[in-house]
Write an enzyme that holds these catalytic residues in place. Structure first.
Site, mmCIF file in Angstrom:
data_model
loop_
_atom_site.group_PDB
_atom_site.id
_atom_site.type_symbol
_atom_site.label_atom_id
_atom_site.label_comp_id
_atom_site.label_asym_id
_atom_site.label_seq_id
_atom_site.Cartn_x
_atom_site.Cartn_y
_atom_site.Cartn_z
ATOM 1 N N SER A 57 94.466 53.722 -12.509
ATOM 2 C CA SER A 57 93.334 52.844 -12.220
ATOM 3 C C SER A 57 93.685 52.026 -10.979
ATOM 4 C CB SER A 57 93.082 51.929 -13.429
ATOM 5 O OG SER A 57 92.041 51.015 -13.166
ATOM 6 N N LYS B 71 91.069 56.617 -10.635
ATOM 7 C CA LYS B 71 89.880 55.814 -10.983
ATOM 8 C C LYS B 71 89.820 54.629 -10.038
ATOM 9 C CE LYS B 71 89.283 52.565 -14.770
ATOM 10 N NZ LYS B 71 89.311 52.398 -16.244
ATOM 11 N N LEU B 72 88.686 54.488 -9.369
ATOM 12 C CA LEU B 72 88.497 53.359 -8.459
ATOM 13 C C LEU B 72 87.670 52.290 -9.150
ATOM 14 C CD1 LEU B 72 87.511 55.178 -5.129
ATOM 15 C CD2 LEU B 72 89.816 54.548 -5.920
ATOM 16 N N LYS B 73 88.153 51.066 -9.115
ATOM 17 C CA LYS B 73 87.356 49.946 -9.594
ATOM 18 C C LYS B 73 86.280 49.670 -8.540
ATOM 19 C CE LYS B 73 89.418 48.579 -13.421
ATOM 20 N NZ LYS B 73 88.681 48.541 -14.716
ATOM 21 N N ASP C 51 84.898 52.745 -12.083
ATOM 22 C CA ASP C 51 84.727 51.816 -13.211
ATOM 23 C C ASP C 51 84.162 50.503 -12.687
ATOM 24 O OD1 ASP C 51 84.850 50.293 -15.498
ATOM 25 O OD2 ASP C 51 87.023 50.438 -15.763
ATOM 26 N N ASN D 252 83.036 47.868 -14.768
ATOM 27 C CA ASN D 252 83.228 46.714 -15.666
ATOM 28 C C ASN D 252 81.992 45.815 -15.725
ATOM 29 O OD1 ASN D 252 86.474 47.043 -14.659
ATOM 30 N ND2 ASN D 252 86.085 46.779 -16.846
ATOM 31 N N GLU E 148 82.039 54.549 -15.182
ATOM 32 C CA GLU E 148 82.393 53.823 -16.405
ATOM 33 C C GLU E 148 81.706 52.453 -16.431
ATOM 34 O OE1 GLU E 148 86.656 53.665 -16.731
ATOM 35 O OE2 GLU E 148 86.651 52.187 -18.342
ATOM 36 N N ASP F 172 82.826 51.951 -21.893
ATOM 37 C CA ASP F 172 84.079 51.295 -22.253
ATOM 38 C C ASP F 172 83.696 50.069 -23.102
ATOM 39 O OD1 ASP F 172 86.366 49.664 -22.306
ATOM 40 O OD2 ASP F 172 86.807 49.811 -20.180
ATOM 41 N N LYS G 61 89.690 52.708 -26.223
ATOM 42 C CA LYS G 61 90.806 51.764 -26.151
ATOM 43 C C LYS G 61 91.041 51.238 -27.555
ATOM 44 C CE LYS G 61 89.978 49.977 -21.497
ATOM 45 N NZ LYS G 61 89.418 48.839 -20.733
ATOM 46 N N GLY H 71 93.222 52.015 -20.803
ATOM 47 C CA GLY H 71 94.420 51.171 -20.781
ATOM 48 C C GLY H 71 94.039 49.720 -20.595
HETATM 49 O O1 OSB Z 1 88.053 48.465 -17.709
HETATM 50 O O2 OSB Z 1 89.448 49.992 -17.978
HETATM 51 C C1 OSB Z 1 89.206 48.814 -17.777
HETATM 52 C C2 OSB Z 1 92.455 46.954 -17.116
HETATM 53 C C3 OSB Z 1 92.196 45.728 -17.724
HETATM 54 C C4 OSB Z 1 90.969 45.519 -18.309
HETATM 55 C C5 OSB Z 1 90.004 46.528 -18.283
HETATM 56 C C6 OSB Z 1 90.269 47.756 -17.685
HETATM 57 C C7 OSB Z 1 91.499 47.945 -17.071
HETATM 58 C C8 OSB Z 1 91.808 49.181 -16.367
HETATM 59 C C9 OSB Z 1 93.057 49.740 -16.565
HETATM 60 O O3 OSB Z 1 91.079 49.742 -15.600
HETATM 61 C C10 OSB Z 1 94.070 50.073 -16.799
HETATM 62 C C11 OSB Z 1 95.384 50.530 -17.149
HETATM 63 O O4 OSB Z 1 95.979 49.931 -18.050
HETATM 64 O O5 OSB Z 1 95.807 51.498 -16.546
HETATM 65 MG MG MG Z 2 86.864 50.162 -18.043
#
Ligand code: OSB
Ligand code: MG
Length: 374
Positions: free
Chosen positions: A141, A167-169, A195, A197, A220, A245, A269, A297
């Site tokens: 990520s 995976k790109l935020k 992702d 969020n 995501e 998620d 998760k 994760g």
């Molecule tokens: O949205 O997947 C998520 C990390 C903290 C909180 C939310 C997310 C994340 C990650 C990733 O994207 C990570 C990782 O533990 O590799």
């Molecule tokens: Mg996520």
């Protein structure tokens, strides 16, 4: 199994680099660890709650508080000890069910008790959960960066290390451009996903459809946690598959999301859904519906990472997970580090988690210790 008590230990671990998402920037991780002490063994649990309630309503102080005030006393009560004595970790979710929410705390205590139980039996998490692989492909990520060149050099580094998927935020203002730049630079063969969020609304549907040009594995959680119908509407307007998620907090919400057409893929998760046993139920449910899942994760230590890798080895986990090497986030982990081997991470085979904190390293990062006697 007879529990003598549970230790609540807080550790503070610096990240190798700031990790920026649409909800904030993390530079260190303040983590609550649980150690379940039984007559036969000790087991470790990791609470994945972040410091602030920005990913979900849970935050680390709140999870320690609810454990101390409600959840652990319930387990230590006469009904609690009787049920744990009969059924072990399998009794935890039922015992704690009357207390609403706080799934990350519930997951952590179930994990600790399950680990103690499995260590006493000499059986691994992987075997207990139903792992069918001895290693799993590892995805990474990648946070939001200050510039496209900075992002490209970070992605290049991860690809050079061998990560099997990127995976790109993303967030408004950091979406189409970074995705286009990564595709242009590294080509169409890289397994790529994004992702958000929860950073978008349904009004962004037309803009998000521009991502369809880049052959992404998935997008995501583009919309709010509670906007399941919005995701279903968005799914009809995007070619890119939608993965949930934040919205999936139980097998029940997973079933509703699938039935409503809100997702084609689910990020599982264990912390978010109340534990590894509920995570397995979601895996089974998704498999029955032909919905692909992958293991998410939460910037875990080697403890949570080891358990996640075991889960990711179940047959329905058909997409690479956010199960990266320890070194992705931590210069020094508290366990033997999880390492990358040819783009994969290895499912631990030792009893329980198969890894444990190294006492000296654990002490170095510990900020507080609290003992709750049963
Ligand atoms: O949205 O997947 C998520 C990390 C903290 C909180 C939310 C997310 C994340 C990650 C990733 O994207 C990570 C990782 O533990 O590799
Ligand atoms: Mg996520």
């Amino acid at each position: 199994m007879k529990l003598r008590g549970i230790e609540l230990r807080r550790v503070s671990m610096p990240l190798v680099a700031p990790f920026r998402t649409s909800f904030g920037t993390q530079t260190e991780r303040d983590i609550l660890l649980l150690k379940a002490v039984t007559d036969d063994a000790e087991g470790w649990g990791e609470c994945v709650a972040l410091s602030d309630p920005l990913y979900s309503a849970e935050y680390v102080e709140s999870q320690q508080d609810v454990l101390r005030r409600f959840l652990l006393p319930r387990l230590a009560s006469p009904e609690g000890t009787a049920a744990l004595g009969r059924s072990g970790a399998a009794a935890v979710a039922g015992l704690l069910h009357p207390y609403k929410g706080h799934r990350m705390a519930k997951a952590a205590v179930e994990m600790a008790i399950l680990d103690a139980e499995l260590r006493a039996l000499g059986r691994s998490f992987g075997r207990e959960l139903g792992a069918v692989a001895d290693r799993v492909p590892s995805g990474v990520s990648v946070g939001i960066h200050d510039s496209i060149p900075a992002l490209l050099s970070a992605v290049e580094g991860y690809l050079d290390e061998g990560y099997a998927r990127v995976k790109l935020k993303i967030e408004p203002g950091w979406d189409v451009e970074p995705v286009a730049a990564v595709r242009e630079r590294f080509g169409g063969d890289v397994l790529l996903q994004v992702d958000a969020n929860t950073a978008y609304t349904l009004r962004d549907a037309r803009h998000l459809a521009r991502l369809d040009a880049f052959d992404l594995l998935l997008i995501e959680q583009p919309l709010e946690e509670e906007d399941v119908l919005g995701h279903a509407a968005l799914a009809r307007r995007l070619a890119t598959p939608i993965c949930l998620d934040e919205s999936v907090v139980s097998a029940q919400t997973a079933a509703a999301a699938i039935t409503l057409g809100a997702c084609q893929i689910i990020n599982i998760k264990p912390g978010r859904v109340g534990g590894y046993l509920e995570a397995r139920r979601i895996h089974d449910l998704a498999a029955a519906h032909g919905v692909a899942v992958w293991c998410g994760g939460m910037v875990e230590t080697g403890l949570g990472r080891a358990a996640n890798i075991a889960l990711a080895a179940l047959p329905g986990f058909t997409l690479p997970g956010d199960v990266s090497a320890s070194g992705r986030f931590y210069r020094t982990d508290i366990t033997e580090p999880i390492v990358l081997d040819d783009g994969h991470v290895t499912v631990p085979t030792g009893p329980g988690l198969g890894v444990a904190p190294i006492p000296g390293l654990l002490e170095q990062v510990t900020t507080s210790v609290e003992w709750i006697a049963f």
